[in-house]
Design a protein around this motif. Structure first.
Motif, PDB file in Angstrom:
ATOM      1  N   MET A   1       0.834  -1.199   0.000  1.00 12.76           N
ATOM      2  CA  MET A   1       0.000   0.000   0.000  1.00 12.76           C
ATOM      3  C   MET A   1       0.870   1.250   0.000  1.00 12.76           C
ATOM      4  N   ASP A   2       0.251   2.401  -0.319  1.00 14.97           N
ATOM      5  CA  ASP A   2       1.038   3.626  -0.303  1.00 14.97           C
ATOM      6  C   ASP A   2       1.266   4.074   1.142  1.00 14.97           C
ATOM      7  N   GLU A   3       2.177   5.031   1.292  1.00 16.72           N
ATOM      8  CA  GLU A   3       2.616   5.425   2.632  1.00 16.72           C
ATOM      9  C   GLU A   3       1.468   5.974   3.477  1.00 16.72           C
ATOM     10  N   HIS A   4       0.621   6.751   2.812  1.00 16.24           N
ATOM     11  CA  HIS A   4      -0.468   7.393   3.536  1.00 16.24           C
ATOM     12  C   HIS A   4      -1.387   6.346   4.172  1.00 16.24           C
ATOM     13  N   THR A   5      -1.747   5.347   3.361  1.00 17.10           N
ATOM     14  CA  THR A   5      -2.619   4.288   3.852  1.00 17.10           C
ATOM     15  C   THR A   5      -1.911   3.505   4.947  1.00 17.10           C
ATOM     16  N   LYS A   6      -0.638   3.248   4.705  1.00 20.30           N
ATOM     17  CA  LYS A   6       0.142   2.446   5.640  1.00 20.30           C
ATOM     18  C   LYS A   6       0.145   3.084   7.021  1.00 20.30           C
ATOM     19  N   HIS A   7       0.228   4.384   6.998  1.00 17.50           N
ATOM     20  CA  HIS A   7       0.277   5.132   8.234  1.00 17.50           C
ATOM     21  C   HIS A   7      -1.017   4.981   9.027  1.00 17.50           C
ATOM     22  N   HIS A   8      -2.123   4.808   8.294  1.00 14.79           N
ATOM     23  CA  HIS A   8      -3.441   4.800   8.928  1.00 14.79           C
ATOM     24  C   HIS A   8      -3.880   3.442   9.437  1.00 14.79           C
ATOM     25  N   ILE A   9      -3.138   2.383   9.075  1.00 16.25           N
ATOM     26  CA  ILE A   9      -3.613   1.035   9.404  1.00 16.25           C
ATOM     27  C   ILE A   9      -3.780   0.877  10.911  1.00 16.25           C
ATOM     28  N   HIS A  10      -4.960   0.407  11.300  1.00 16.43           N
ATOM     29  CA  HIS A  10      -5.230   0.244  12.723  1.00 16.43           C
ATOM     30  C   HIS A  10      -6.207  -0.908  12.905  1.00 16.43           C
ATOM     31  N   GLU A  11      -6.119  -1.541  14.077  1.00 13.93           N
ATOM     32  CA  GLU A  11      -7.078  -2.604  14.380  1.00 13.93           C
ATOM     33  C   GLU A  11      -8.435  -1.971  14.639  1.00 13.93           C
ATOM     34  N   SER A  12      -9.478  -2.711  14.300  1.00 13.33           N
ATOM     35  CA  SER A  12     -10.834  -2.190  14.429  1.00 13.33           C
ATOM     36  C   SER A  12     -11.247  -2.137  15.901  1.00 13.33           C
ATOM     37  N   PRO A  13     -12.291  -1.342  16.205  1.00 11.15           N
ATOM     38  CA  PRO A  13     -12.744  -1.230  17.591  1.00 11.15           C
ATOM     39  C   PRO A  13     -13.357  -2.531  18.097  1.00 11.15           C
ATOM     40  N   LYS A  14     -13.559  -2.580  19.402  1.00  6.53           N
ATOM     41  CA  LYS A  14     -14.114  -3.763  20.055  1.00  6.53           C
ATOM     42  C   LYS A  14     -15.456  -4.201  19.444  1.00  6.53           C
ATOM     43  N   SER A  15     -16.278  -3.211  19.107  1.00  2.00           N
ATOM     44  CA  SER A  15     -17.596  -3.565  18.579  1.00  2.00           C
ATOM     45  C   SER A  15     -17.476  -4.392  17.309  1.00  2.00           C
ATOM     46  N   MET A  16     -16.311  -4.282  16.642  1.00  5.22           N
ATOM     47  CA  MET A  16     -16.132  -5.085  15.437  1.00  5.22           C
ATOM     48  C   MET A  16     -15.373  -6.372  15.718  1.00  5.22           C
ATOM     49  N   THR A  17     -14.406  -6.305  16.601  1.00  2.00           N
ATOM     50  CA  THR A  17     -13.574  -7.495  16.804  1.00  2.00           C
ATOM     51  C   THR A  17     -14.280  -8.552  17.650  1.00  2.00           C
ATOM     52  N   VAL A  18     -15.118  -8.130  18.592  1.00  6.59           N
ATOM     53  CA  VAL A  18     -15.801  -9.138  19.422  1.00  6.59           C
ATOM     54  C   VAL A  18     -16.714 -10.024  18.568  1.00  6.59           C
ATOM     55  N   PRO A  19     -17.543  -9.438  17.692  1.00  3.41           N
ATOM     56  CA  PRO A  19     -18.322 -10.324  16.810  1.00  3.41           C
ATOM     57  C   PRO A  19     -17.433 -11.267  16.004  1.00  3.41           C
ATOM     58  N   LEU A  20     -16.273 -10.768  15.564  1.00  7.68           N
ATOM     59  CA  LEU A  20     -15.367 -11.644  14.810  1.00  7.68           C
ATOM     60  C   LEU A  20     -14.958 -12.842  15.654  1.00  7.68           C
ATOM     61  N   MET A  21     -14.657 -12.550  16.909  1.00  8.23           N
ATOM     62  CA  MET A  21     -14.184 -13.645  17.766  1.00  8.23           C
ATOM     63  C   MET A  21     -15.304 -14.655  18.026  1.00  8.23           C
ATOM     64  N   VAL A  22     -16.507 -14.150  18.260  1.00  5.61           N
ATOM     65  CA  VAL A  22     -17.625 -15.067  18.488  1.00  5.61           C
ATOM     66  C   VAL A  22     -17.844 -15.938  17.253  1.00  5.61           C
ATOM     67  N   LEU A  23     -17.814 -15.300  16.083  1.00  6.85           N
ATOM     68  CA  LEU A  23     -18.028 -16.069  14.858  1.00  6.85           C
ATOM     69  C   LEU A  23     -16.905 -17.069  14.633  1.00  6.85           C
ATOM     70  N   ALA A  24     -15.683 -16.697  15.018  1.00  4.97           N
ATOM     71  CA  ALA A  24     -14.567 -17.634  14.880  1.00  4.97           C
ATOM     72  C   ALA A  24     -14.817 -18.853  15.753  1.00  4.97           C
ATOM     73  N   GLY A  25     -15.316 -18.600  16.955  1.00  7.86           N
ATOM     74  CA  GLY A  25     -15.673 -19.720  17.829  1.00  7.86           C
ATOM     75  C   GLY A  25     -16.695 -20.613  17.144  1.00  7.86           C
ATOM     76  N   GLY A  26     -17.707 -19.984  16.543  1.00  7.98           N
ATOM     77  CA  GLY A  26     -18.740 -20.753  15.840  1.00  7.98           C
ATOM     78  C   GLY A  26     -18.147 -21.539  14.683  1.00  7.98           C
ATOM     79  N   SER A  27     -17.204 -20.917  13.957  1.00  9.44           N
ATOM     80  CA  SER A  27     -16.627 -21.590  12.787  1.00  9.44           C
ATOM     81  C   SER A  27     -15.864 -22.833  13.214  1.00  9.44           C
ATOM     82  N   VAL A  28     -15.394 -22.842  14.443  1.00  4.69           N
ATOM     83  CA  VAL A  28     -14.697 -24.027  14.926  1.00  4.69           C
ATOM     84  C   VAL A  28     -15.712 -25.085  15.352  1.00  4.69           C
ATOM     85  N   CYS A  29     -16.683 -24.669  16.174  1.00  3.28           N
ATOM     86  CA  CYS A  29     -17.517 -25.666  16.867  1.00  3.28           C
ATOM     87  C   CYS A  29     -18.796 -26.044  16.137  1.00  3.28           C
TER      88      CYS A  29
END
Lengths: 501, 683
Positions: free
Chosen positions: B455-483
């Motif tokens: 990616m270009d430098e500007h975008t690279k600078h902005h990369i950040h992990e998403s907030p909890k409201s987004m990552t928690v659903p991801l984790m729950v779904l990951a649990g579901g994808s396993v079980c």
């Protein structure tokens, strides 16, 4: 004198009184006619209860002599078939008066007077039981519309008005001949009496007579519907008429044709109707697909909606000529649905026109951004028009398709293609008008809805939803009447069997 | 509390949420909306759990609630049916729907300004969608199912076109709606046939009639039944994006990513599978149509996977993957393994929602970039997203122990062990597709998360992990994808109430369908030898295919430099351009049939039909001109001529008419004399 007679007198009296009002006070004219039309609407609601509690019978019947010789009677009455069409007319009249509030600025008095005269004429058609009276009202309804298009229309208004008038007249001339023939044969203009005579075998039409009489009436009604290929007056009339004219034309006047088919053609000439059903259905289905295809390439919004009407009315004719309970119920329901949703579409197009003074789709774009509520209303109406479930048109189309499928599966297949195409042209119009960016050269800003416009649109939207989820509020009265008509159609055939024995 | 009688509330609560948003949303704060809308779906989820638990204790495993009659002529009520099948569906829709709603509160947080009315409108549509989807799966008759069916199409239209100022979004929305409507027309017609054949649209009554002796093999309605089933399946191809009506789904990625997850992966697109499973009594009776279903499913699976191999837009890869996975489900439907179709539907909902939401998180981090060629090396920068997507990719690739493995493998096994001719081909196609799936998913993973950042430098600078409201659903779904797959394990792993819980739970819905299948086909899938050795071998093969796909992707996209990668020859542009199907459709249907036909018709209308009318007017005028001429010169001329001739003839007469009596008397006398003279002369 019962409620129905009063209801007929009100617009007539309103028309005359409006003519007496001072010419230089348009506000008074508007308020007065709005008041009259609202009274008519409120009174018409009083008709619902008695008709619904008396399914399959004439209610509010009045039968007195008008002219002694030839015997023409003032015979009016209301049943489940006419009830909702009467209410549709009284419901829409105050709405179109409000719609014209700002738009009509010259010859205001005449304009509103003609609207009341129009209401008088259509109400008369829907309640008349004497064929001559029917014919008189039929012609009365023609005149105000001629002037509405001819005086307050757009550029090609004279051409459109004359075309509309002459086309319809051609049909009514044939109808008049048929009516007089029937009179000579039976000695009466009274329709219930004629039906009674037919049932009792005192009036019998042979095959040829039945065929030609049916055809004469059918032709008159088919022009009004309009059935393909008799439809070309419609886009012109719609395209040129002022909003109120387009609304009344589409919502009420076209229904005179389909109403006539159900009220007169089916019971009186059941045999002929049956024999001719195949090609009529063919024309109806052609109209469904053809209207939709032509609508797709129209650059003018009003003409697009006009062609969509050709398509939708094809559904109604298809339903009528299936001669099935479902199909006929669907057809009558579809008449009402089309009245509500296409009326609303014309009103919305008119609102756009008042804002940007153009009917060309290409002149729009991005309206959704500047007028979100107007766009929302338009989208809801569009969805109703394309037959989305939970909105009104779906119920009608669904029943008609079911009826068609019962007769011949291919009918339903072709008609279903029309349903697909309807979403194509409607959504395309929505997209080009409301989505995207506003063309940069546009100067007129599109404002969102005013209070008056809300008052116009909300009742229509409410009806779309109500008729979509609560068809049982409306259908039983219609069903009962349709069952009677189908029963009447059966009788002659049964008699022939009996005679053959 | 009796939840079973409240099942009608399950769809109604999101409807109230939607109405509140669309009417008053403008005045509500974002935080209020973020509570109301996910809350509405959450409440439905809670009600669903309550209702399903009570359903489990019912002996007949079915409960109907009828609100009021809607279309009595067609015996269609506003009625709801909760049975094992709909219970699975409502749990998936409300459960995963709730997670996606929560995620969306984070994802759409930047959506603001009155210009697009963004936030509230988005959540209003989303809730409306959940309402329609729940109506679809809870309806107790085909007509009400159709309400939901069209309704989800509508919401899909609105949400794809959410950024309606963008032309591509508007186009995509419209395309989705119209393509769906083509399918819907098929569905409607199928419904009419069904009514004609069975006299009802109610699932219970339809099934009862279809399972009765009247529809035994000798009933002689097979052609009609097959046609009915085929029409319903056409409806399903529209909604579930199968050949030939799949083209709208990849374009639907114009919508915001949570929409893609909710509508175009987890729920709406599975409606077709659900509907076919719901109609299992019909499909079991019609082996011909079932073969078509299986063939179309298999063809779609491999076809879509082939396109997915080369796409560069992260969401498009997932979109084609969805089309392909839906193909798997239809293979299951086609071979009569309805419960397996529902099983895959349910596991797929977890891992595909996870992958879409994960890709949304990636796009979020990349400031809106969707092209994987401009990504890379995101592994450590957004670790939660990476880890959860890693699990999701393993699950979809079919790595043992994870959800996708069990359901996909069961489909392959059912296809293989089906006694029908051609079942081995179905299996082989499925196996190839499985390998391709593993390849394109891991291509996605390697291009996005591994290697160097492109990616270009500007975008690279902005990369950040998403907030909890987004990552928690991801984790729950990951649990579901396993079980999620553990309740549907193959019997070779051992048999007990938990490991085959899903099959047993769904059995009441499909069992009777199976009986019909026995009677109709004379032999059943079940009758095929349950050859455990074969099953183990096949399982090994599909694991091998998955690993091969992953390793090949690793080799090509991690080891090889960009210049060393195989070009794919002529195949590459064909695949990249999606086999040119869109172009073909545009040519045939959009420009050809619709616009061309419409233009032609309009010309015809103007020139022939209206020409006829104007011609008549012209003729009339011509005739009237002629009449006028005739009138002036002939009729009136005749009159004038008459007058003239009279005058002319009167001329000599006038000579006599002098008015003198004497002259008259003289003439009279002369006349009398002449007559007498004449007689005298004659005689």
């Amino acid at each position: 004198m019962n409620l129905l007679d009063i209801l007929l007198i009100i617009p007539a009296a309103g028309f005359l009184l409006t003519l007496l009002l001072p010419k230089d006070n348009p506000a008074l004219v508007r308020n007065f006619t709005l008041f009259v039309s609202l009274i008519a609407f409120v009174l018409s609601l009083g008709l619902i209860g008695p008709v619904q509690s008396n399914p399959g019978h004439m209610t509010f019947e009045t039968n007195t002599q008008w002219i002694e010789y030839p015997s023409i009677r003032y015979h009016v009455g209301l049943d489940g078939l006419s009830l909702w069409l009467v209410i549709l007319s009284t419901f829409l009249t105050p709405i179109v008066i409000l719609v014209s509030w700002k738009y009509i600025q010259n010859r205001v008095k005449e304009f509103y007077a003609f609207l009341l005269a129009l209401l008088f004429g259509v109400l008369g058609v829907f309640v008349a039981l004497d064929l001559f009276l029917f014919f008189v009202f039929w012609e009365i309804s023609l005149v105000p519309m001629y002037f509405l298009v001819g005086i307050w229309g757009h550029d090609k208004r004279i051409y459109a008005a004359v075309k509309f008038f002459l086309y319809t007249m051609a049909g009514s001339a044939l109808m008049l001949i048929a009516i007089i023939y029937l009179y000579n044969k039976s000695g009466t203009f009274d329709m219930p009496l004629m039906l009674d005579m037919m049932q009792k075998g005192r009036l019998a039409l042979n095959g040829t007579e039945g065929f030609w009489l049916f055809l004469a009436f059918f032709f008159a009604f088919a022009i009004k519907v309009p059935l393909f290929p008799l439809h070309t007056w419609l886009p012109d009339a719609h395209g040129e008429a002022p909003t109120a004219g387009s609304v009344m034309l589409a919502s009420v006047l076209l229904k005179l044709g389909t109403y006539g088919l159900v009220r007169i053609c089916l019971p009186l000439f059941g045999e002929a109707a049956r024999q001719n059903a195949a090609w009529i259905i063919g024309l109806a289905i052609t109209g469904i697909i053809y209207g939709a295809l032509v609508a797709m390439v129209q650059p003018n919004m009003k003409r697009l909606v006009a062609y969509s009407s050709v398509s939708h009315l094809g559904f109604v004719v298809l339903g009528v000529f299936t001669f099935t309970q479902v199909g006929l119920d669907g057809a009558v329901y579809q008449m009402l649905n089309h009245g509500i949703s296409t009326g609303a579409l014309f009103i919305l197009v008119g609102m756009l026109y008042e804002r940007r003074h153009s009917l060309e789709i290409a002149d729009y774009g991005g309206v959704g951004t500047s007028a979100p509520w107007l766009s929302t209303m338009f989208v809801i109406t569009t969805l109703a028009s394309v037959g989305l479930p939970l909105l009104n048109n779906f119920v009608g189309e669904f029943l008609v398709l079911q009826g068609a499928a019962q007769v011949n599966f291919l009918y339903a297949v072709f008609a279903a293609i029309g349903v697909i195409l309807s979403s194509v042209y409607m959504l395309w119009m929505v997209q080009r008008t409301f989505y995207g960016e506003t063309p940069s050269e546009v100067k007129h800003h599109v404002n969102d809805l005013s209070a008056r416009e809300w008052a116009v649109l909300v009742p229509l939207i409410v009806m779309m939803v109500w008729m979509g989820i609560g068809s049982q509020s409306f259908l039983p009265a219609v069903s009962a009447q349709n069952a009677q008509i189908l029963e009447l159609m059966k009788k002659p055939a049964a008699k022939e069997v009996a005679n053959a024995r | 509390m009796n939840f079973l009688d409240l099942i009608w509330l399950i769809p109604i609560i999101p409807l109230i949420g939607a109405a509140a948003m669309l009417l008053f949303g403008r005045k509500l704060s974002k935080s209020a909306i973020s509570i109301i809308c996910p809350g509405a779906v959450g409440a439905s989820f809670a009600l669903s759990i309550g209702a399903v638990m009570q359903l489990a204790s019912l002996p007949e495993k079915a409960h109907q609630v009828i609100l009021y009659p809607w279309l009595p002529l067609l015996k269609a009520d506003m009625g709801y049916l909760l049975d094992p099948l709909s219970s699975v569906m409502i749990l998936v829709v409300t459960g995963i729907g709730f997670l996606i709603h929560v995620y969306a509160t984070g994802y759409m947080a930047h959506e603001h300004g009155p210009r697009h009315g963004g936030f509230y409108r988005f959540f209003g549509y989303l809730n409306l969608f959940v309402f329609f989807m729940l109506t679809l799966v809870l309806a107790n008759n085909y007509a009400l199912l159709f309400v939901g069916w069209e309704g989800v199409g509508l919401c899909s239209y609105l949400l794809i076109g959410f950024y309606f100022h963008k032309k591509s979004a508007g186009d995509a929305g419209k395309k989705a709606f119209i393509v769906n409507r083509i399918g819907d027309a098929g569905f409607i017609l199928g419904m009419f046939f069904l009514f004609q054949l069975t006299g009802s649209l109610k699932f219970t009554e339809v099934n009862e009639v279809l399972r009765s002796a009247r529809f035994g093999p000798e009933a002689g309605v097979f052609g009609l039944l097959s046609l009915t089933a085929l029409l319903l399946f056409i409806g399903a191809t529209g909604k579930s994006a199968q050949i030939p009506l799949y083209t709208w789904l990849p374009d639907a990625m114009e919508g915001p990513t949570p929409v893609s997850a909710l509508i175009h992966a987890a729920t709406m697109v599975t409606a077709g599978v659900y509907m076919c499973a719901r109609s299992n009594a019909l499909f079991s009776l019609t082996p011909e149509t079932s073969h078509i279903v299986a063939a179309v499913g298999a063809a779609t699976a491999i076809f879509a996977a082939s396109i997915g191999l080369v796409q560069n837009d992260i969401k498009r890869v997932l979109a084609y993957s969805t089309v392909s996975q839906l193909g798997f489900m239809f293979v299951a439907v086609g071979v009569g393994a309805y419960w397996v179709a529902v099983f895959h539907l349910y596991t797929h909902a977890f891992f595909k929602a996870l992958l879409f939401l994960g890709s949304g998180s990636v796009i979020h981090a990349m400031s809106g970039e969707q092209d994987m060629r401009k990504m890379g090396g995101l592994k450590d920068k957004i670790p939660v997203t990476f880890r959860t997507m890693f699990i999701g990719s393993l699950a979809i690739a079919g790595i043992p122990g994870l959800a996708g493995f069990f359901s996909k493998d069961e489909i392959l096994w059912q296809a293989y062990s089906n006694p029908v001719l051609g079942s081995k081909i179905l299996w082989a196609v499925g196996l190839c597709t499985a390998a391709m799936t593993a390849f394109y998913m891991w291509r996605l993973m390697f291009m996005t998360f591994y290697g160097e950042g492109r990616m270009d430098e500007h975008t690279k600078h902005h990369i950040h992990e998403s907030p909890k409201s987004m990552t928690v659903p991801l984790m729950v779904l990951a649990g579901g994808s396993v079980c999620a797959g553990w309740i549907g394990m193959p019997k070779v792993f051992g048999e007990n109430g938990f490991m085959q819980a899903l099959e047993h739970w769904l059995a009441p819905v499909f069992e009777s369908g199976k009986e019909v299948a026995h009677a109709a086909a004379g032999h059943a899938a079940e009758a095929a030898h349950h050859d455990t050795t074969t099953e183990w071998v096949l399982m090994g093969l599909s694991i091998g295919a998955a690993l091969a796909g992953i390793l090949l992707a690793r080799h090509v996209y991690l080891r090889l430099k960009e210049s060393e990668r195989p070009s794919g020859g002529v195949l590459y542009p064909v695949l990249y351009n999606k086999w040119y199907v869109d172009e073909l459709y545009d040519f045939l249907f959009v420009n050809g049939l619709s616009l061309g036909g419409g233009g032609l018709m309009a010309k015809f209308d103007r020139e022939v039909v209206d020409g006829g009318v104007n011609g008549t007017a012209w003729m009339t005028r011509l005739i009237s001109r002629i009449s006028m001429w005739y009138d002036t010169w002939i009729v009136d001329g005749a009159v004038n001529l008459g007058a003239f001739s009279v005058r002319a003839m009167s001329y000599p007469v006038r000579f006599f008419q002098t008015g003198f009596i004497q002259s008259y008397a003289l003439v009279f006398l002369a006349g009398v004399l002449a007559i007498f003279g004449y007689y005298w002369w004659v005689h």
